[in-house]
Design an enzyme around this catalytic site. Structure first.
Site, PDB file in Angstrom:
ATOM      1  N   LYS A   1       0.797  -1.193  -0.053  1.00 28.56           N
ATOM      2  CA  LYS A   1      -0.029  -0.194  -0.020  1.00 28.56           C
ATOM      3  C   LYS A   1       0.735   1.222   0.117  1.00 28.56           C
ATOM      4  CE  LYS A   1      -1.129   0.348   4.994  1.00 28.56           C
ATOM      5  NZ  LYS A   1      -2.135   0.741   5.896  1.00 28.56           N
TER       6      LYS A   1
ATOM      7  N   THR B   1       9.071  -3.923   9.038  1.00 26.01           N
ATOM      8  CA  THR B   1      10.577  -4.540   8.862  1.00 26.01           C
ATOM      9  C   THR B   1      11.553  -3.753   8.910  1.00 26.01           C
ATOM     10  OG1 THR B   1       9.418  -6.435   7.762  1.00 26.01           O
ATOM     11  CG2 THR B   1      11.777  -6.168   7.398  1.00 26.01           C
TER      12      THR B   1
ATOM     13  N   TYR C   1      12.218  -0.836  10.054  1.00 23.80           N
ATOM     14  CA  TYR C   1      12.755  -0.199  11.380  1.00 23.80           C
ATOM     15  C   TYR C   1      13.006  -1.082  12.281  1.00 23.80           C
ATOM     16  CZ  TYR C   1      10.012   3.574   8.757  1.00 23.80           C
ATOM     17  OH  TYR C   1       9.928   4.383   7.683  1.00 23.80           O
ATOM     18  N   ALA C   2      13.176  -2.414  12.201  1.00 22.88           N
ATOM     19  CA  ALA C   2      13.416  -3.416  13.072  1.00 22.88           C
ATOM     20  C   ALA C   2      14.856  -2.822  13.539  1.00 22.88           C
ATOM     21  CB  ALA C   2      13.589  -4.762  12.654  1.00 22.88           C
ATOM     22  N   GLN C   3      15.268  -2.999  14.957  1.00 23.30           N
ATOM     23  CA  GLN C   3      16.813  -2.438  15.166  1.00 23.30           C
ATOM     24  C   GLN C   3      17.571  -3.562  15.616  1.00 23.30           C
ATOM     25  OE1 GLN C   3      16.400   0.887  17.925  1.00 23.30           O
ATOM     26  NE2 GLN C   3      15.460   2.074  16.525  1.00 23.30           N
TER      27      GLN C   3
ATOM     28  N   GLU D   1      19.383  -9.388  24.297  1.00 26.64           N
ATOM     29  CA  GLU D   1      18.023  -8.666  24.477  1.00 26.64           C
ATOM     30  C   GLU D   1      17.270  -9.312  25.736  1.00 26.64           C
ATOM     31  OE1 GLU D   1      15.795  -7.352  21.107  1.00 26.64           O
ATOM     32  OE2 GLU D   1      17.609  -7.630  19.836  1.00 26.64           O
TER      33      GLU D   1
ATOM     34  N   ASP E   1      -4.717  -3.908   8.565  1.00 28.49           N
ATOM     35  CA  ASP E   1      -5.462  -4.073   7.442  1.00 28.49           C
ATOM     36  C   ASP E   1      -5.736  -5.386   7.168  1.00 28.49           C
ATOM     37  OD1 ASP E   1      -5.313  -1.430   7.132  1.00 28.49           O
ATOM     38  OD2 ASP E   1      -4.278  -1.365   5.361  1.00 28.49           O
TER      39      ASP E   1
ATOM     40  N   HIS F   1       6.651  -2.192  23.905  1.00 31.04           N
ATOM     41  CA  HIS F   1       8.091  -2.039  24.170  1.00 31.04           C
ATOM     42  C   HIS F   1       8.452  -0.994  25.403  1.00 31.04           C
ATOM     43  CE1 HIS F   1      12.148  -1.738  23.142  1.00 31.04           C
ATOM     44  NE2 HIS F   1      12.254  -2.481  22.502  1.00 31.04           N
TER      45      HIS F   1
ATOM     46  N   ARG G   1       9.981  -8.134  28.297  1.00 34.87           N
ATOM     47  CA  ARG G   1       9.384  -7.031  28.022  1.00 34.87           C
ATOM     48  C   ARG G   1       8.033  -6.534  28.752  1.00 34.87           C
ATOM     49  NH1 ARG G   1      10.152  -6.483  21.621  1.00 34.87           N
ATOM     50  NH2 ARG G   1      12.230  -6.486  21.831  1.00 34.87           N
TER      51      ARG G   1
ATOM     52  N   HIS H   1       3.961  -1.851  20.511  1.00 31.90           N
ATOM     53  CA  HIS H   1       4.896  -2.336  19.527  1.00 31.90           C
ATOM     54  C   HIS H   1       4.775  -3.422  18.418  1.00 31.90           C
ATOM     55  CE1 HIS H   1       9.243  -2.827  18.340  1.00 31.90           C
ATOM     56  NE2 HIS H   1       9.561  -3.781  18.792  1.00 31.90           N
TER      57      HIS H   1
ATOM     58  N   ARG I   1       5.890 -12.031  23.169  1.00 32.33           N
ATOM     59  CA  ARG I   1       6.930 -12.431  22.196  1.00 32.33           C
ATOM     60  C   ARG I   1       8.367 -12.081  22.807  1.00 32.33           C
ATOM     61  NH1 ARG I   1      10.015  -9.426  18.286  1.00 32.33           N
ATOM     62  NH2 ARG I   1       8.752  -7.363  18.830  1.00 32.33           N
TER      63      ARG I   1
ATOM     64  N   LEU J   1      11.215 -11.380  13.327  1.00 32.23           N
ATOM     65  CA  LEU J   1      11.653 -11.434  12.016  1.00 32.23           C
ATOM     66  C   LEU J   1      11.790 -12.954  11.775  1.00 32.23           C
ATOM     67  CD1 LEU J   1      14.139  -8.384  12.257  1.00 32.23           C
ATOM     68  CD2 LEU J   1      12.044  -8.546  10.739  1.00 32.23           C
TER      69      LEU J   1
HETATM   70  P1  FAD Z   1       5.591  -5.727   8.039  1.00 35.68           P
HETATM   71  O1  FAD Z   1       6.959  -5.563   7.786  1.00 35.68           O
HETATM   72  O2  FAD Z   1       5.020  -4.579   8.602  1.00 35.68           O
HETATM   73  O3  FAD Z   1       5.064  -5.343   6.175  1.00 35.68           O
HETATM   74  C1  FAD Z   1       3.797  -5.425   6.055  1.00 35.68           C
HETATM   75  C2  FAD Z   1       3.499  -4.630   4.621  1.00 35.68           C
HETATM   76  O4  FAD Z   1       2.082  -4.969   4.301  1.00 35.68           O
HETATM   77  C3  FAD Z   1       4.038  -3.301   4.571  1.00 35.68           C
HETATM   78  O5  FAD Z   1       4.801  -3.300   2.824  1.00 35.68           O
HETATM   79  C4  FAD Z   1       2.515  -2.572   4.371  1.00 35.68           C
HETATM   80  O6  FAD Z   1       2.896  -1.627   3.401  1.00 35.68           O
HETATM   81  C5  FAD Z   1       1.881  -3.757   3.757  1.00 35.68           C
HETATM   82  N1  FAD Z   1       0.512  -3.327   3.944  1.00 35.68           N
HETATM   83  C6  FAD Z   1      -0.296  -3.227   4.738  1.00 35.68           C
HETATM   84  N2  FAD Z   1      -1.770  -3.243   4.793  1.00 35.68           N
HETATM   85  C7  FAD Z   1      -1.837  -3.261   3.191  1.00 35.68           C
HETATM   86  C8  FAD Z   1      -2.892  -3.112   2.545  1.00 35.68           C
HETATM   87  N3  FAD Z   1      -4.218  -2.799   2.974  1.00 35.68           N
HETATM   88  N4  FAD Z   1      -2.720  -3.531   1.173  1.00 35.68           N
HETATM   89  C9  FAD Z   1      -1.538  -3.652   0.541  1.00 35.68           C
HETATM   90  N5  FAD Z   1      -0.472  -3.678   1.485  1.00 35.68           N
HETATM   91  C10 FAD Z   1      -0.606  -3.559   2.872  1.00 35.68           C
HETATM   92  N6  FAD Z   1      11.444  -7.762  15.485  1.00 35.68           N
HETATM   93  C11 FAD Z   1      12.557  -8.481  15.483  1.00 35.68           C
HETATM   94  O7  FAD Z   1      12.546  -9.526  15.325  1.00 35.68           O
HETATM   95  N7  FAD Z   1      13.614  -7.826  15.635  1.00 35.68           N
HETATM   96  C12 FAD Z   1      13.750  -6.599  15.930  1.00 35.68           C
HETATM   97  O8  FAD Z   1      15.025  -6.100  16.318  1.00 35.68           O
HETATM   98  C13 FAD Z   1      12.680  -5.845  15.946  1.00 35.68           C
HETATM   99  N8  FAD Z   1      12.561  -4.501  15.799  1.00 35.68           N
HETATM  100  C14 FAD Z   1      11.472  -3.745  15.726  1.00 35.68           C
HETATM  101  C15 FAD Z   1      11.675  -2.384  16.015  1.00 35.68           C
HETATM  102  C16 FAD Z   1      10.618  -1.531  15.363  1.00 35.68           C
HETATM  103  C17 FAD Z   1      10.768  -0.128  15.591  1.00 35.68           C
HETATM  104  C18 FAD Z   1       9.315  -1.932  15.062  1.00 35.68           C
HETATM  105  C19 FAD Z   1       8.267  -1.282  14.747  1.00 35.68           C
HETATM  106  C20 FAD Z   1       9.331  -3.412  14.943  1.00 35.68           C
HETATM  107  C21 FAD Z   1      10.430  -4.384  15.299  1.00 35.68           C
HETATM  108  N9  FAD Z   1      10.314  -5.689  15.359  1.00 35.68           N
HETATM  109  C22 FAD Z   1      11.486  -6.551  15.463  1.00 35.68           C
HETATM  110  C23 FAD Z   1       8.990  -6.159  14.925  1.00 35.68           C
HETATM  111  C24 FAD Z   1       9.206  -6.702  13.292  1.00 35.68           C
HETATM  112  O9  FAD Z   1       9.825  -5.726  12.815  1.00 35.68           O
HETATM  113  C25 FAD Z   1       7.932  -7.081  12.801  1.00 35.68           C
HETATM  114  O10 FAD Z   1       7.030  -7.841  13.487  1.00 35.68           O
HETATM  115  C26 FAD Z   1       8.126  -7.560  11.204  1.00 35.68           C
HETATM  116  O11 FAD Z   1       9.242  -6.788  10.524  1.00 35.68           O
HETATM  117  C27 FAD Z   1       6.893  -7.841  10.509  1.00 35.68           C
HETATM  118  O12 FAD Z   1       7.007  -8.200   9.277  1.00 35.68           O
HETATM  119  P2  FAD Z   1       5.948  -8.421   8.436  1.00 35.68           P
HETATM  120  O13 FAD Z   1       6.410  -8.686   6.910  1.00 35.68           O
HETATM  121  O14 FAD Z   1       5.048  -9.219   9.004  1.00 35.68           O
HETATM  122  O15 FAD Z   1       5.372  -7.068   8.233  1.00 35.68           O
HETATM  123  C1  SIN Z   2      14.513  -3.705  19.760  1.00 34.94           C
HETATM  124  O1  SIN Z   2      15.413  -3.691  19.097  1.00 34.94           O
HETATM  125  O2  SIN Z   2      14.284  -3.553  20.862  1.00 34.94           O
HETATM  126  C2  SIN Z   2      13.333  -4.294  19.318  1.00 34.94           C
HETATM  127  C3  SIN Z   2      13.332  -5.867  19.120  1.00 34.94           C
HETATM  128  C4  SIN Z   2      11.989  -6.561  18.924  1.00 34.94           C
HETATM  129  O3  SIN Z   2      11.184  -5.927  18.854  1.00 34.94           O
HETATM  130  O4  SIN Z   2      12.237  -7.769  18.812  1.00 34.94           O
END
Ligand code: FAD
Ligand code: SIN
Length: 530
Positions: free
Chosen positions: A38, A46, A48-50, A117, A222, A243, A290, A351, A386, A392
């Site tokens: 979207k 993904t 912004y994962a740190q 962590e 969504d 978080h 957490r 988070h 979690r 990831l």
């Molecule tokens: P996402 O990466 O969120 O992708 C979802 C996709 O779907 C996006 O492209 C979005 O645009 C699309 N989408 C959504 N709705 C629609 C729609 N209606 N139509 C079409 N497209 C749509 N996890 C870890 O394991 N390690 C970490 O270090 C970590 N750090 C994090 C730090 C931050 C700041 C955040 C926010 C999360 C973190 N997480 C971490 C959690 C992890 O990043 C997410 O849970 C994971 O990336 C989710 O992946 P995903 O592919 O399921 O979703």
């Molecule tokens: C973080 O880096 O603290 C996020 C890690 C996570 O959400 O798994």
């Protein structure tokens, strides 16, 4: 309005959607795969994962320990078989990522550097500085670009799934089959019909249902809302992870994350008077799971009336810190916070969602032809809370499972050609004159959830939230029915559905577990889980 057909339709371009598309496209070069997403193709949680990804990599670590840590963090509500499967497949997934080009940090011995962590009994987090997600997202997008049978469609907003519901003759049960999705092309403003034999929801999390969240604006649940409207099973929505350490910046959304890896590196949490309050809460102190840390901060803030607590890094080796956390350091510097001499103000923020679309161990939802993967799914891995950096990982392991299912069923054509799929009917709809009505309702939902359905809940708060949401639901449905569809009105409708699910499923839970905590449930102690 046009009709597009593909073999596989993936909704979402985060780690879940991209990894499934890559694996499937490599194995089935003759099949066509569409990824509709979207926003800009890289925009996702993904990106912004740190902290990184958890996997047993060190010789001294063991699957047993990673399994135990995952179950303890999840308050034993995890599915033990899923936990075992994910943990055991983690090293293979890391090798796959490395093969695809992901760069992880190495130590002076040339080995992959493993971070720590909360909730982990040892160092097991593979990472790339403090921008692991960005590195992974870029790597996966590069792989996708190499594969001619994948088409990525950015700015394509999926509105609803196309499903057929019929009552089975034998069991008298409703059987639901998914054939595709109605998707709004945000460039042409037309709603097109996309049909496929396999459909994958990889639409990510729900953070935006709260006013304070680390999730980007796309995280509006969504996929979960679409699946719920199509009558898929959606479960565990009461388990929302906060978080503990989002940067305290009033009025700024999304909140910038200060990675848990910073606490893993040795940072302390302090209240305004300088006390390391986690020492009195849990023997693991800042590195407790957490939910425990977030609740402890919440208690501190309620008791003191302060707006935030602090993360103290002043005693840490700053040369090493700069190497590990350049992004966090830059952000703090840009706000005038000198991490070497000043504490970082932090506060919990929404988070991650442990619940979502219920899937089995191969990623199948309760609707035929429909898979769900990543944060929008509920696999049983996380239980009630979690373990850090297991998300990831979950997306990669289940991404492989789903890809394998699609690959192995290559000859199975379940697409029912006789079925007449109606095109989206938009006749007679109007462009709303004022978008402020939509943004007002979005903010209202976020405030209701933050005030009444956050870290600590109660029956009274949940009932009040439900009353407010009920009114907003009526208002939003009226607007939805008469408006020309836009991402804004669709997201509002989805946020409403997500908020409703979180509240309703919270009302059903009568025991405090992991991230779910109600003042009215029996177990009102801050439990120490080891
Ligand atoms: P996402 O990466 O969120 O992708 C979802 C996709 O779907 C996006 O492209 C979005 O645009 C699309 N989408 C959504 N709705 C629609 C729609 N209606 N139509 C079409 N497209 C749509 N996890 C870890 O394991 N390690 C970490 O270090 C970590 N750090 C994090 C730090 C931050 C700041 C955040 C926010 C999360 C973190 N997480 C971490 C959690 C992890 O990043 C997410 O849970 C994971 O990336 C989710 O992946 P995903 O592919 O399921 O979703
Ligand atoms: C973080 O880096 O603290 C996020 C890690 C996570 O959400 O798994």
């Amino acid at each position: 309005m046009s009709v597009f057909k593909a073999d596989i339709l993936v909704l979402g371009s985060g780690v879940a959607g991209l990894s499934i598309a890559i694996k499937t496209a490599q194995a089935l070069p003759e099949k066509s795969i569409i990824i509709a997403t979207k926003a800009d193709e890289s925009e996702s949680n993904t990106k912004y994962a740190q902290g990184g990804i958890a996997a047993v990599w060190d010789k001294l670590d063991s699957f047993e320990d990673h399994i135990k840590d995952t179950m303890v963090a999840g308050d034993q509500l995890n599915d033990p078989e899923v936990v075992k499967m994910v943990v055991e497949e983690a090293p293979h997934c890391m090798k796959q990522l490395i093969r695809w080009g992901t760069d992880f940090d190495h130590n002076l011995l040339g080995e992959i550097d493993l971070g720590k962590e909360g909730g982990h009994s040892t160092n097991r987090i593979l990472h790339y500085k403090d921008i692991t997600g960005f590195e992974i997202e870029q790597t996966l997008l590069e792989q996708v670009r190499l594969l001619k049978n994948i088409s990525v469609l950015p700015y394509h907003f999926a509105i609803d799934l196309i499903t057929n519901h019929h009552i089975s003759k034998n069991e008298g049960q409703e059987e639901i089959t998914c054939y595709g999705a109605y998707i709004l092309n945000q460039k042409t403003n037309k709603i097109d019909t996309f049909l496929a034999s396999s459909i994958v929801l990889a639409t990510g999390g729900i953070g935006q249902v709260y006013a304070a969240t680390t999730n980007p604006v796309i995280a509006t649940g969504d996929g979960i809302a679409m699946a719920y409207r199509a009558k898929a099973r959606v479960t565990d929505m009461e388990f929302v992870q906060f978080h503990p350490t989002a940067l305290y910046q009033p009025g700024v959304s999304p909140s910038f994350l200060i990675s848990e890896a910073v606490r893993g590196f040795g940072a302390y949490l302090r209240n305004k008077s300088g006390e390391r309050f986690m020492l009195k809460v849990d023997s693991r102190a800042e590195l407790a799971p957490r939910d425990i840390v977030s609740r402890a901060i919440n208690s501190e803030l309620i008791f003191s009336g302060d707006t935030n607590v602090y993360l103290d890094c002043t005693h840490l080796d700053m040369i090493d810190f700069k190497k590990h956390f350049p992004n966090i350091l830059d952000m703090c510097k840009s706000l005038g916070i000198d991490v070497e001499s000043q504490w970082i103000p932090v506060v919990p923020a929404a988070h991650y969602l442990m619940g979502g679309i219920d899937v089995d161990s191969k990623g199948y939802s309760s609707i035929s032809n429909l898979f769900a993967c990543g944060e929008c799914s509920c696999t049983g891995l996380h239980g009630a809370n979690r373990l850090a950096s297991n998300s990831l990982l979950e997306a990669l392991v289940f991404g492989n499972k789903i890809a394998n299912e699609i690959i192995e069923n290559r000859s199975k054509r379940i697409f029912d050609k006789s079925l007449a799929i109606p095109e989206w009917d938009e006749e007679g709809t109007m462009v709303p004159k004022e978008n402020v009505l939509i943004s007002h309702n979005r903010k209202t939902i976020q405030n209701i959830m933050t005030d009444l359905v956050a870290i600590v809940r109660s029956n009274e708060r949940l009932e009040k939230a439900l009353d407010h949401l009920d009114y907003l639901f009526q208002d939003t449905e009226k607007a939805y029915e008469k408006s020309k569809l836009s991402p804004q009105i669709c997201e509002l409708r989805n946020l409403n559905a997500i908020a409703y699910l979180v509240v309703k499923q919270s009302m059903e839970r009568k025991e405090n577990k992991g991230a779910f905590y109600s003042l009215d449930n029996k177990n009102t102690q801050l439990e120490k889980r080891k």
